[in-house]
Design a protein around this motif. Structure first.
Motif, PDB file in Angstrom:
ATOM      1  N   ILE A 164     -13.663  10.727 136.933  1.00  0.00           N
ATOM      2  CA  ILE A 164     -12.806  11.770 137.506  1.00  0.00           C
ATOM      3  C   ILE A 164     -12.729  12.970 136.564  1.00  0.00           C
ATOM      4  CG2 ILE A 164     -10.452  12.315 138.272  1.00  0.00           C
ATOM      5  CD1 ILE A 164     -10.150   9.309 138.946  1.00  0.00           C
ATOM      6  N   GLY A 165     -12.809  12.700 135.269  1.00  0.00           N
ATOM      7  CA  GLY A 165     -12.722  13.774 134.287  1.00  0.00           C
ATOM      8  C   GLY A 165     -14.031  14.472 133.985  1.00  0.00           C
ATOM      9  N   PHE A 166     -15.152  13.993 134.545  1.00  0.00           N
ATOM     10  CA  PHE A 166     -16.454  14.591 134.226  1.00  0.00           C
ATOM     11  C   PHE A 166     -16.521  16.099 134.511  1.00  0.00           C
ATOM     12  CE2 PHE A 166     -18.963  10.337 134.623  1.00  0.00           C
ATOM     13  CZ  PHE A 166     -18.416   9.919 133.422  1.00  0.00           C
ATOM     14  N   PRO A 167     -16.070  16.571 135.683  1.00  0.00           N
ATOM     15  CA  PRO A 167     -16.137  18.023 135.930  1.00  0.00           C
ATOM     16  C   PRO A 167     -15.323  18.824 134.915  1.00  0.00           C
ATOM     17  CG  PRO A 167     -15.747  16.845 137.980  1.00  0.00           C
ATOM     18  CD  PRO A 167     -15.577  15.853 136.877  1.00  0.00           C
ATOM     19  N   PHE A 168     -14.166  18.297 134.508  1.00  0.00           N
ATOM     20  CA  PHE A 168     -13.318  18.996 133.536  1.00  0.00           C
ATOM     21  C   PHE A 168     -13.946  18.970 132.141  1.00  0.00           C
ATOM     22  CE2 PHE A 168     -10.557  17.284 136.874  1.00  0.00           C
ATOM     23  CZ  PHE A 168      -9.945  18.444 137.306  1.00  0.00           C
ATOM     24  N   LEU A 169     -14.545  17.828 131.766  1.00  0.00           N
ATOM     25  CA  LEU A 169     -15.195  17.710 130.463  1.00  0.00           C
ATOM     26  C   LEU A 169     -16.374  18.675 130.359  1.00  0.00           C
ATOM     27  CD1 LEU A 169     -15.718  16.336 127.736  1.00  0.00           C
ATOM     28  CD2 LEU A 169     -16.979  14.544 128.972  1.00  0.00           C
ATOM     29  N   ILE A 170     -17.191  18.722 131.405  1.00  0.00           N
ATOM     30  CA  ILE A 170     -18.353  19.617 131.404  1.00  0.00           C
ATOM     31  C   ILE A 170     -17.921  21.068 131.299  1.00  0.00           C
ATOM     32  CG2 ILE A 170     -20.221  20.514 132.859  1.00  0.00           C
ATOM     33  CD1 ILE A 170     -20.548  17.597 133.902  1.00  0.00           C
ATOM     34  N   ALA A 171     -16.959  21.461 132.140  1.00  0.00           N
ATOM     35  CA  ALA A 171     -16.516  22.860 132.159  1.00  0.00           C
ATOM     36  C   ALA A 171     -15.868  23.252 130.835  1.00  0.00           C
ATOM     37  CB  ALA A 171     -15.549  23.081 133.316  1.00  0.00           C
ATOM     38  N   ASN A 172     -15.018  22.404 130.311  1.00  0.00           N
ATOM     39  CA  ASN A 172     -14.323  22.756 129.065  1.00  0.00           C
ATOM     40  C   ASN A 172     -15.293  22.887 127.897  1.00  0.00           C
ATOM     41  OD1 ASN A 172     -12.001  23.090 127.268  1.00  0.00           O
ATOM     42  ND2 ASN A 172     -12.523  21.051 126.538  1.00  0.00           N
ATOM     43  N   GLY A 231     -20.740  19.609 137.651  1.00  0.00           N
ATOM     44  CA  GLY A 231     -19.689  18.642 137.365  1.00  0.00           C
ATOM     45  C   GLY A 231     -19.295  17.828 138.585  1.00  0.00           C
ATOM     46  N   LEU A 232     -19.098  18.497 139.700  1.00  0.00           N
ATOM     47  CA  LEU A 232     -18.725  17.797 140.941  1.00  0.00           C
ATOM     48  C   LEU A 232     -19.853  16.899 141.437  1.00  0.00           C
ATOM     49  CD1 LEU A 232     -16.849  20.715 142.752  1.00  0.00           C
ATOM     50  CD2 LEU A 232     -15.833  18.646 141.784  1.00  0.00           C
ATOM     51  N   THR A 233     -21.090  17.365 141.292  1.00  0.00           N
ATOM     52  CA  THR A 233     -22.234  16.555 141.725  1.00  0.00           C
ATOM     53  C   THR A 233     -22.322  15.265 140.927  1.00  0.00           C
ATOM     54  OG1 THR A 233     -23.468  18.542 142.356  1.00  0.00           O
ATOM     55  CG2 THR A 233     -24.742  16.528 142.000  1.00  0.00           C
ATOM     56  N   LEU A 234     -22.130  15.349 139.602  1.00  0.00           N
ATOM     57  CA  LEU A 234     -22.184  14.147 138.767  1.00  0.00           C
ATOM     58  C   LEU A 234     -21.087  13.163 139.145  1.00  0.00           C
ATOM     59  CD1 LEU A 234     -23.482  12.648 136.390  1.00  0.00           C
ATOM     60  CD2 LEU A 234     -21.856  13.809 134.880  1.00  0.00           C
ATOM     61  N   PHE A 235     -19.877  13.655 139.399  1.00  0.00           N
ATOM     62  CA  PHE A 235     -18.765  12.781 139.786  1.00  0.00           C
ATOM     63  C   PHE A 235     -19.097  12.016 141.066  1.00  0.00           C
ATOM     64  CE2 PHE A 235     -15.059  12.597 142.710  1.00  0.00           C
ATOM     65  CZ  PHE A 235     -14.406  11.517 142.128  1.00  0.00           C
ATOM     66  N   VAL A 236     -19.645  12.697 142.059  1.00  0.00           N
ATOM     67  CA  VAL A 236     -19.986  12.064 143.343  1.00  0.00           C
ATOM     68  C   VAL A 236     -21.065  11.000 143.146  1.00  0.00           C
ATOM     69  CG1 VAL A 236     -21.008  12.462 145.618  1.00  0.00           C
ATOM     70  CG2 VAL A 236     -19.292  14.052 144.734  1.00  0.00           C
ATOM     71  N   THR A 242      -8.015   9.450 128.386  1.00  0.00           N
ATOM     72  CA  THR A 242      -9.148  10.351 128.185  1.00  0.00           C
ATOM     73  C   THR A 242      -9.140  11.491 129.192  1.00  0.00           C
ATOM     74  OG1 THR A 242     -10.540   8.609 127.235  1.00  0.00           O
ATOM     75  CG2 THR A 242     -11.669  10.506 128.183  1.00  0.00           C
ATOM     76  N   ILE A 243      -8.995  11.183 130.480  1.00  0.00           N
ATOM     77  CA  ILE A 243      -9.104  12.249 131.484  1.00  0.00           C
ATOM     78  C   ILE A 243      -7.888  13.188 131.452  1.00  0.00           C
ATOM     79  CG2 ILE A 243     -10.571  10.839 132.964  1.00  0.00           C
ATOM     80  CD1 ILE A 243      -8.184  10.540 134.885  1.00  0.00           C
ATOM     81  N   ILE A 244      -6.724  12.684 131.061  1.00  0.00           N
ATOM     82  CA  ILE A 244      -5.557  13.571 130.936  1.00  0.00           C
ATOM     83  C   ILE A 244      -5.816  14.617 129.845  1.00  0.00           C
ATOM     84  CG2 ILE A 244      -3.130  13.693 130.226  1.00  0.00           C
ATOM     85  CD1 ILE A 244      -2.714  10.985 131.608  1.00  0.00           C
ATOM     86  N   GLY A 245      -6.350  14.171 128.704  1.00  0.00           N
ATOM     87  CA  GLY A 245      -6.685  15.101 127.634  1.00  0.00           C
ATOM     88  C   GLY A 245      -7.730  16.113 128.062  1.00  0.00           C
ATOM     89  N   GLN A 246      -8.729  15.665 128.808  1.00  0.00           N
ATOM     90  CA  GLN A 246      -9.797  16.564 129.264  1.00  0.00           C
ATOM     91  C   GLN A 246      -9.276  17.628 130.230  1.00  0.00           C
ATOM     92  OE1 GLN A 246     -12.465  13.639 130.843  1.00  0.00           O
ATOM     93  NE2 GLN A 246     -13.415  13.201 128.855  1.00  0.00           N
ATOM     94  N   ILE A 247      -8.395  17.246 131.122  1.00  0.00           N
ATOM     95  CA  ILE A 247      -7.860  18.203 132.101  1.00  0.00           C
ATOM     96  C   ILE A 247      -7.016  19.271 131.409  1.00  0.00           C
ATOM     97  CG2 ILE A 247      -6.270  18.446 134.051  1.00  0.00           C
ATOM     98  CD1 ILE A 247      -7.253  15.668 134.998  1.00  0.00           C
TER      99      ILE A 247
END
Length: 466
Positions: free
Chosen positions: A147-155, A110-115, A204-209
């Motif tokens: 910014i929400g990609f790591p949270f979306l992937i993990a969730n 997730g962090l790698t994709l965000f970067v 979108t990212i608020i919901g994902q987090i």
């Protein structure tokens, strides 16, 4: 022989298959619909508040959403499949290691994709097919949603582990809460605060987090295993199994991403040579893709709902239950596919109108695209259910092959070749031909596998009789 305690503790081994399928598939369907809603709700509000260029921008950004889903399914389905197989074989420590390793990999990916997205944002969006008019909208939207990609992937991935642990309702809730929040915040940010594309992305990212936080809480309360510090130490053996078992679902999403990128560029190029221009095909195809996501979310939810049932019973050598679960799932998917076919053929204009107004040419193109491209949607339930079935029984290579049939082996070449002779209409006719070919291939391999399961079932019964 399995112990009496194992049988009593886990209903996957003895409860009626149809009841299990409902209990596990319905939460999976809702979870997958939630994932689709993150995209489709934005599309609706953006279409109403920003217009056609905003719709085209979300289509351009869509490959990144499918990339997130691909990573989440690689680690979530891979970890959950291994988890179920080990649990069925009464290897609780190895099941816990599978879950822990999967979660560590979620954070890394997730962090790698965000970067990567942050660094290469503009060239990436141009590669995805953005025109000069659409690019600014796509940049605004993607810069925030990344910014929400790591949270979306993990969730998304953790929800599969929660499902495999026998808590489908919690898995559903973790996804549903975020979607509800996103739906509430979208009109507030887009219309109330006049934030446009940035408002849709922020909602979108608020919901994902928030969804991620709910899923993370479950990590400390698994029902059938106990995660320890050792569970999170990466094991080459465990990671290899996660990647192998999750590859099928992942490649299916990667295939969708590749096809979407090629299709966007094809639609822009051939659309510019037609009476429609480049933007109308991009906007219409994006809407139809998102609508199809809703249908496919239901089908994929059914296929994922079978995973813990099939995986556990295959590990426990209860092959009759494995076969019965699959057949019930594929029959259900086919009935739903027929209903989708009726909707797509009868109400294309009404569906398109939900996403905002357009010119008569806009509606003309979208209606033709809907009716032709989605003509054989009736067979689209077979491939994902069959692909996930092979993965669930540990036949990862066959699952990968099944996942690639429609998108890569058939659809991708067709959307490149057909437009050379038919112009932009070639993209439309590529869809039903790819659907038919993929269904035939899945059917051939499926018949062979069902015969093999019957033989194993008879051998097991003969051994128990002795």
């Amino acid at each position: 022989m399995k112990s009496v305690t194992q049988e009593a503790d886990n209903p996957l081994g003895y409860q009626k298959e149809s009841k299990l399928l409902i209990n596990f598939a319905v939460p999976c369907i809702i979870s997958m619909l939630v994932t689709a809603l993150y995209n489709i709700v934005d599309q609706i509000f953006i279409g109403q508040g920003v217009g056609m260029l905003g719709n085209a921008a979300t289509n351009i950004a869509f490959p990144l959403s499918t990339t997130c889903t691909a990573i989440a399914l690689l680690l979530g389905i891979g970890g959950a499949s291994n988890f179920s197989l080990e649990l069925g074989a009464e290897e609780e420590k190895r099941a816990a290691r599978s879950a822990g390793n999967a979660m560590v990999l979620m954070a890394i990916f997730g962090l790698t994709l965000f970067v990567l997205v942050t660094i290469f944002l503009t060239p990436m969006l141009k590669f995805f097919g953005a025109t000069s008019d659409v690019l600014p909208y796509a940049q605004t939207y993607t810069r925030i949603t990344s910014i929400g990609f790591p949270f979306l992937i993990a969730n998304t991935a953790i929800s599969k582990l929660i499902l495999a642990d026998g808590s489908p309702k919690y898995s559903m809730m973790s996804m549903l809460v975020g979607a509800v929040i996103n739906t509430i915040l979208d009109p507030i940010f887009i219309f109330g605060l006049d934030m446009g594309m940035a408002g849709a992305a922020l909602a979108t990212i608020i919901g994902q987090i928030i969804s991620f936080c709910i899923s993370l809480r479950y990590v400390f309360h698994f029902r059938h295993v106990k995660l320890t510090r050792e569970s999170f130490h990466l094991s080459q053996f465990c990671c290899r199994h996660i990647f192998a078992l999750g590859a099928s679902a992942c490649f299916n999403q990667i295939a969708m991403t590749i096809v979407q990128i090629v299709m966007n560029n094809t639609l822009s190029y051939y659309g510019a040579q037609s009476v429609y221009g480049g933007e109308i095909p991009l906007a219409c195809a994006g809407i139809i893709t998102k609508v199809n996501m809703v249908f496919m979310a239901i089908i994929i939810g059914i296929s994922q709902g079978t995973q813990p049932i099939v995986g556990f019973n295959y590990g426990a050598r209860k092959y009759g239950r494995v076969k019965k679960t699959y057949l019930q799932a594929v029959c259900t998917a086919t009935v739903l596919s027929f209903l989708a076919f009726l909707c797509f053929q009868i109400f294309p204009r009404q569906i398109i109108s939900i996403f905002g107004e357009g010119s008569e040419m806009y509606y003309t193109f979208s209606e033709r695209y809907f009716r032709i491209f989605m003509f054989l949607v009736i067979v689209n339930g077979i491939q994902p259910v069959t692909s996930n079935f092979f993965t669930s029984i540990g036949k990862s290579r066959l699952g990968i092959f099944m996942s690639l049939t429609r998108q890569i082996i058939f659809l991708l070449p067709l959307i490149i070749i057909f437009p050379l002779f038919m112009g932009i209409d070639g993209v439309m006719y590529a869809g039903p031909i790819a659907d038919a070919a993929a269904a035939i291939v899945c059917g051939v391999f499926l018949v062979r596998e069902l015969k093999e399961l019957t033989q194993k079932q008879n051998q097991t019964l003969a051994g128990e009789a002795l």
